[in-house]
Design a protein around this motif. Structure first.
Motif, mmCIF file in Angstrom:
data_model
loop_
_atom_site.group_PDB
_atom_site.id
_atom_site.type_symbol
_atom_site.label_atom_id
_atom_site.label_comp_id
_atom_site.label_asym_id
_atom_site.label_seq_id
_atom_site.Cartn_x
_atom_site.Cartn_y
_atom_site.Cartn_z
ATOM 1 N N GLN A 70 0.840 -1.186 0.000
ATOM 2 C CA GLN A 70 0.000 0.000 0.000
ATOM 3 C C GLN A 70 0.883 1.246 0.000
ATOM 4 O O GLN A 70 1.820 1.353 0.804
ATOM 5 C CB GLN A 70 -0.917 0.019 1.238
ATOM 6 N N LEU A 71 0.629 2.153 -0.929
ATOM 7 C CA LEU A 71 1.410 3.382 -0.980
ATOM 8 C C LEU A 71 1.118 4.262 0.228
ATOM 9 O O LEU A 71 -0.003 4.269 0.752
ATOM 10 C CB LEU A 71 1.075 4.177 -2.247
ATOM 11 N N PRO A 72 2.099 5.015 0.686
ATOM 12 C CA PRO A 72 1.830 6.019 1.726
ATOM 13 C C PRO A 72 0.787 7.024 1.240
ATOM 14 O O PRO A 72 0.687 7.308 0.043
ATOM 15 C CB PRO A 72 3.190 6.683 1.932
ATOM 16 N N GLU A 73 0.015 7.560 2.175
ATOM 17 C CA GLU A 73 -1.079 8.467 1.792
ATOM 18 C C GLU A 73 -0.577 9.680 1.022
ATOM 19 O O GLU A 73 -1.204 10.122 0.056
ATOM 20 C CB GLU A 73 -1.841 8.910 3.044
ATOM 21 N N ALA A 74 0.562 10.237 1.446
ATOM 22 C CA ALA A 74 1.076 11.427 0.762
ATOM 23 C C ALA A 74 1.436 11.106 -0.685
ATOM 24 O O ALA A 74 1.182 11.903 -1.600
ATOM 25 C CB ALA A 74 2.301 11.959 1.513
ATOM 26 N N LEU A 75 2.014 9.942 -0.911
ATOM 27 C CA LEU A 75 2.380 9.552 -2.274
ATOM 28 C C LEU A 75 1.143 9.206 -3.086
ATOM 29 O O LEU A 75 1.050 9.539 -4.275
ATOM 30 C CB LEU A 75 3.325 8.348 -2.219
ATOM 31 N N GLN A 76 0.170 8.578 -2.436
ATOM 32 C CA GLN A 76 -1.060 8.241 -3.138
ATOM 33 C C GLN A 76 -1.786 9.494 -3.621
ATOM 34 O O GLN A 76 -2.343 9.523 -4.725
ATOM 35 C CB GLN A 76 -1.975 7.446 -2.204
ATOM 36 N N TRP A 98 10.331 5.427 -3.700
ATOM 37 C CA TRP A 98 9.598 4.473 -2.845
ATOM 38 C C TRP A 98 9.812 3.046 -3.348
ATOM 39 O O TRP A 98 10.031 2.126 -2.549
ATOM 40 C CB TRP A 98 8.109 4.828 -2.867
ATOM 41 N N THR A 102 11.476 0.226 -1.044
ATOM 42 C CA THR A 102 10.568 -0.805 -0.564
ATOM 43 C C THR A 102 10.748 -2.132 -1.284
ATOM 44 O O THR A 102 10.710 -3.203 -0.659
ATOM 45 C CB THR A 102 9.105 -0.337 -0.724
#
Length: 219
Positions: A70-76, A98, A102
Motif C-alpha cells: 500500500q502506498l503512503p497516503e502522501a504519495l497516493q 519508494w 521498498t
C-alpha cells in the motif's frame, strides 16, 4: 701431416630457420590478440548455441515472486486519478524512490504506461521478467518478478534480449574481434598450406557442409 682438409662450417646462418615475413608476424599478433579477446565470449556463445538449439529438451521451472503493498497516503495523493488519456511517461521521482526503498528495484527514469486508473511499469530482464502496477485510486501496488533460471539468463545474453546498451556494445566489439580472428587465421592457413595438404580440403568441407544443409535439408 697432410695438407689442410677443408670442412663446411656450421654457422648460425646455415642452421637458423627462414625468417618469417613481416606481414606474417603481424597476422600472428592479430590472431592471438583477437583470440584472447574472444575466448570467454566464444565459449559463452558456443555453450548457449547448444542450449538454444535444445531449448525444448531442457526443462526449467520459473520462480515467481509476487508482493502487494500500500502506498503512503502522501504519495497516493500525488498519483490521484486524472481525466487524461493513456500515455507513456517516466515514474515520478517520489514513486521511483519508494519503489527502490521498498522493493529494491531501480525504476528511476524508466518509461511507464499511464492510464486514468493505473500506472504500469514493465521491467523485462535477461532470464526473467518483472512488472509493477499501481492503482491510482486505491494506492494499491502490486509487484511481480519471474526468474527462469541461469540457462535462460545465458540464452538471453546470447540473443541480446533486454540486455541494455553496454551488452550490445560488447556484442559488436566481440563480433569484430571474431572477424579479425577468423580472417587472420585464414591468411595464416594460406601461408602454411603448401606444407599441409589437408588444409584446403578441410576449409572447403567446413564451408560446404552448412551450405548443403541449408539448401537441401531446410524447408
Amino acid at each position: 701431416m697432410g695438407g689442410d682438409v677443408s670442412r663446411p662450417m656450421n654457422t648460425a646462418a646455415s642452421i637458423a630457420p627462414a625468417r618469417r615475413p613481416g606481414w606474417l608476424k603481424t597476422l600472428h599478433q592479430w590472431h592471438w590478440i583477437s583470440s584472447a579477446i574472444c575466448l570467454l565470449g566464444m565459449v559463452l556463445f558456443a555453450v548457449t548455441g547448444i542450449t538454444l538449439n535444445h531449448a525444448a529438451d531442457i526443462g526449467s521451472k520459473p520462480t515467481v515472486l509476487r508482493q502487494q503493498l500500500q502506498l503512503p497516503e502522501a504519495l497516493q495523493a500525488q498519483l490521484a486519478p486524472a481525466a487524461a488519456e493513456a500515455r507513456q511517461a517516466p515514474l515520478p521521482p517520489a514513486l521511483a524512490a519508494w519503489a527502490a526503498a521498498t522493493l529494491d528495484i531501480e525504476a528511476a527514469g524508466q518509461e511507464a504506461e499511464w492510464s486514468p486508473e493505473e500506472i504500469y511499469l514493465a521491467m523485462p530482464r535477461p532470464g526473467g521478467d518483472a512488472w509493477l502496477r499501481v492503482d491510482r485510486e486505491s494506492g494499491e501496488a502490486e509487484y511481480e518478478v519471474t526468474d527462469r533460471g541461469w540457462i535462460s539468463y545465458l540464452n538471453d545474453l546470447h540473443k541480446g534480449r533486454h540486455t541494455g546498451g553496454a551488452w550490445r556494445w560488447f556484442i559488436d566489439i566481440f563480433s569484430a574481434a571474431c572477424l579479425v580472428f577468423s580472417l587472420s587465421g585464414l591468411l595464416i592457413l594460406k601461408y602454411h598450406a603448401g606444407n599441409r595438404p589437408g588444409t584446403w580440403p578441410l576449409v572447403g568441407l567446413g564451408a560446404l557442409v552448412p551450405l548443403l544443409l541449408a539448401l537441401l535439408l531446410m524447408h
